[in-house]
Design a protein around this motif. Structure first.
Motif: not given
Length: 800
Positions: A373-375, A381-386, A444-445
């Motif tokens: 998920y990226a926003a 702004d951030y990206v978080a993933g599995l 990543q933030l």
């Protein structure tokens, strides 16, 4: 080539070259913004969100599909001519390595039990086999080269960087491309793609294909054939379903095949070792009445007597879902990929029957799933993933020795060394199994503290598990029990190995806009490259039994520091970027060559510490609509800080074991005492030049040809690099001298989207080596692969 000839290009590429800025069309998922001067910004998705490449606080190079096609950089191997910090080495597709800033994979024969430090991604799918990088680019939108650790952004952990390849996507507006190239060496290459709607604004399709053949560059006098040829086929199909205004589903499938008669390494020179003179190459050759077809590698002659084959096929299926939900986009990437490898090599590099069979066919399947998920917002702004990944591989190899092997490979003190029957028919059949599982959570933030200051922390939690087994069944030509001499050359082995472990990676970046169009940044990264297992056989003890204690190797531990400056000048018509970096790796995973005479393969070990540091910069400019030019370069200081138990170079190998308390003899002393290992602390890392650069320009003038208006253009692309080592332990015999290459093109580009140009690569027919290697047995034979000679031809393309 002297250092002075490239001192003006010692700053490496950190962003796109001018052709990219002006000529490349924006990708389907990337927009182009306009500056006050009307020049376009390139927006990339390197950080899994859309942003201007000049706003990305990492060292990144972007090359558009149009530039790739115009400059003839058909694969990653050729791409390094535009990217001074990228190194790519290959003796065949399996034994390939992509390194960035000299880091990524050990130099030498590939060992399947470890991972690449440079990740290759195609349409967001990780490709575990570096062989994927040897295929021709097909319908490429852009290539992004990210330098430095990228584990907090990408699915698979990468400690040296990533090569992110994006293909052209299906469109709802009908379009097509076609290209045909003909050239010397019987080159014929064709590419085509079409895209358009099946159901308006709901379902679109894109199909692409390429095929190419080229005669080899080495003539085999034994088989009366040209070898090291090219024979490539590529197919890709994509379906885009716009399930709703905020949900896209893209189903992709691809198949790629290579089937060339390849890959010959040929005689380059001999160097003195510590074997007795009659057991070094010239003495052995005289005993057999043998002479290579030429002692000048650039005569491009060989006499290999074992069949050559480099058949491989790579393909797979992926499903990508992109759902705009909330403030960002949720992306799911599910993929299956396969790789089949069917080789045959001549591992003695001569026309003598030393090793008559050498083949290690492999089959691999990999499965991966990424959820991310990226926003982006005004402040955060951030990206978080599995990420989940599983790989299975089976290799069933064979190696057989011939009647010349005894004299060539056995210790000269052995009574059987002069008996051709000792090793004739000695055969090893290997069954190698490997499985790998990787699970990760990453994020990543980005926090914009003020309008100009931004803080960017990232983190990754990773779990890796590897299991492997190696079984070598060895028989001799007489069906009798193996002798000690026979076991010393091809040893029966049966062992299992495993590795598992957790690790935590993290990074922190501070960026500050010093002024409009001037961005400064600093980064610290703590990274890990997963441990691994040895799957090419183990070294033997005094009783010729495998040493099980080296079946696995420890993870690499990476500390990386980087500072950079990104600027745009002259109303954004010019870009000048700088980057400085310092990377230290403890427990560096290195290839070690066993000191035993008959051993044909190396294994892996941990060097205590290596360090890579340097500077990179890039300048490109378009002063007018008629002219663009670029100048890029890198200074890289890469060395072993501490490696006390390293393999010795050939000039210190092949002699008698040094007695306790005695001193080894000087390098190249015939029948001398050789050290069991060498301390190479302070020496160069292999495969990386201290200085490298690329430079070029394109100039055009308005013209009309056959009633079509457009531009006549002339382009030049050059690259240069200084001396580098081609052996894990630096040797005076395997240093490759620096060289420079020049490529030219002249053509007409019409306003109605057709393009005809002539091109010449390596225009001055520079004689250079891509890689050098030593022959097993410490005979002093040095073999290598000469780079391509001058090639030339014509390309006609049409976009509609």
């Amino acid at each position: 080539m002297g250092v002075s000839s490239i001192v003006g290009i010692l700053l490496a590429t950190a962003v796109q070259t001018p052709h990219e800025v002006q000529d490349a069309e924006p990708p389907a998922d990337v927009a182009t913004t306009e500056s006050a001067s009307g020049e376009g910004d390139i927006l990339v998705t390197a950080r899994r969100r859309q942003e201007s490449v000049q706003d990305v606080p990492i060292a990144i190079s972007v090359i558009g599909g149009e530039q790739i096609e115009a400059t003839g950089n058909i694969n990653v191997n050729k791409l390094q001519q535009l990217q001074p910090s990228l190194q790519f080495y290959t003796t065949n597709p399996r034994n390939s390595a992509a390194n960035i800033r000299g880091l990524g994979a050990p130099f030498g024969l590939t060992n399947d039990g470890i991972e690449q430090g440079v990740g290759v991604y195609i349409d967001q799918v990780y490709n575990s086999r570096i062989a994927a990088a040897t295929f021709d680019f097909l319908d490429i939108e852009r290539v992004e080269v990210l330098r430095g650790p990228q584990g907090t952004l990408y699915g698979k952990n990468t400690t040296a960087g990533a090569i992110n390849i994006t293909t052209r996507q299906p469109t709802f507006t009908p379009e097509g491309r076609a290209e045909i190239t003909i050239g010397n060496l019987e080159l014929v290459q064709a590419k085509a793609s079409v895209s358009g709607p099946i159901v308006d604004e709901v379902l679109a399709i894109r199909l692409a294909a390429s095929s190419g053949r080229r005669k080899g560059t080495i003539y085999n006098v034994t088989t009366d054939k040209w070898v090291n040829e090219q024979d490539n086929l590529g197919l890709r199909g994509q379906l885009l379903l716009r399930a709703s205004p905020n949900l896209d589903l893209t189903l992709s499938a691809d198949y790629n095949r290579q089937n060339p008669e390849c890959c010959a390494q040929i005689y380059v020179r001999t160097g003195a070792t510590q074997r007795p003179l009659n057991r070094q190459f010239d003495g052995l050759a005289e005993a057999f009445g043998y002479e290579p077809p030429s002692r000048n590698a650039f005569d491009r002659l060989t006499d290999l007597d074992t069949a050559l084959d480099a058949f491989q096929e790579i393909g797979g299926v992926s499903l990508r879902a992109e759902w705009d939900v909330g403030p960002g986009t949720l992306t799911s990437v599910s993929a299956w990929r396969f790789w089949n490898w069917g080789p045959s090599n001549d591992r003695d590099f001569t026309g003598l029957p030393i090793t008559t069979v050498s083949a290690n066919p492999s089959q691999q399947d990999q499965y991966s799933q990424e959820l991310r998920y990226a926003a982006s917002g005004e402040t955060l702004d951030y990206v978080a993933g599995l990420f989940a990944y599983h790989q299975k591989q089976v290799t069933t190899g064979a190696q057989e020795q011939g009647p010349a092997a005894s004299r060539w490979l056995l210790n000269p003190t052995s009574s059987a060394a002069n008996d051709s029957a000792t090793l004739d028919g000695l055969r090893s059949e290997n069954d190698i199994r490997f499985s790998s599982t990787s699970l990760a959570a990453f994020g990543q933030l980005g926090w914009r503290v003020t309008d100009r200051l931004k803080l960017q922390p990232g983190i990754r939690l990773n779990y890796d598990k590897k299991d492997g087994s190696y079984v070598a069944t060895v028989t001799n030509g007489t069906g009798t029990p193996l002798t000690s001499d026979q076991r010393g050359v091809l040893a029966p082995q049966s062992y299992t190995a495993e590795f598992s472990g957790w690790n935590l990676s993290y990074d922190f970046t501070v960026s500050y806009e010093l002024a409009d169009d001037v961005l400064a940044f600093a980064t610290y990264s703590k990274g890990f490259k997963s441990g691994g297992i040895n799957l090419s056989g183990l070294p033997l003890d005094a009783q010729n039994n495998p040493i099980l204690s080296v079946a696995s190797i420890r993870p690499e531990k990476v500390d990386h520091f980087e500072i950079g400056l990104k600027t745009q000048l002259f109303d954004r018509r010019a870009t000048f970027n700088l980057a400085g970096f310092w990377t230290e790796i403890r427990d560096y995973q290195a290839t070690v060559t066993n000191g035993q005479l008959g051993v044909l393969r190396g294994y892996l070990a941990n060097a205590e510490k290596v360090r890579v540091r340097g500077m990179e910069a890039d300048f490109n400019m378009r002063p007018s609509e008629r002219l663009t030019f670029y100048l890029s370069g890198a200074f890289t200081d890469a060395k072993y800080v501490k490696f006390t138990d390293a393999p010795c170079p050939p000039e210190l190998s092949g002699g008698r074991a040094t007695p306790a308390g005695a001193t080894p003899d000087a390098p190249g002393t015939p029948n001398g005492f050789s050290p069991a290992n060498c301390d190479i602390s302070g020496q160069w890392l292999p495969g990386v030049s201290r200085f490298a650069g690329s430079y070029g320009f394109e100039y055009n003038v308005p013209a009309s040809v056959l009633g079509s208006s457009g531009q006549v253009y002339f382009g030049f692309d050059g690259n240069a690099r200084s001396k580098f080592s081609s052996n894990p332990s630096r040797s005076v015999y395997t240093d490759i001298e620096g060289y420079s290459l020049a490529n030219f093109r002249l053509g007409f580009r019409s306003d109605d989207e057709w393009n005809l140009f002539g091109w010449v690569r390596n225009a001055f027919d520079e004689e250079y080596y891509e890689v050098l290697a030593t022959q097993s047995g410490s005979t002093g034979l040095i073999v290598g692969q000469p780079g391509d000679p001058r090639t030339y031809g014509f390309t006609l393309s049409k976009t509609f």
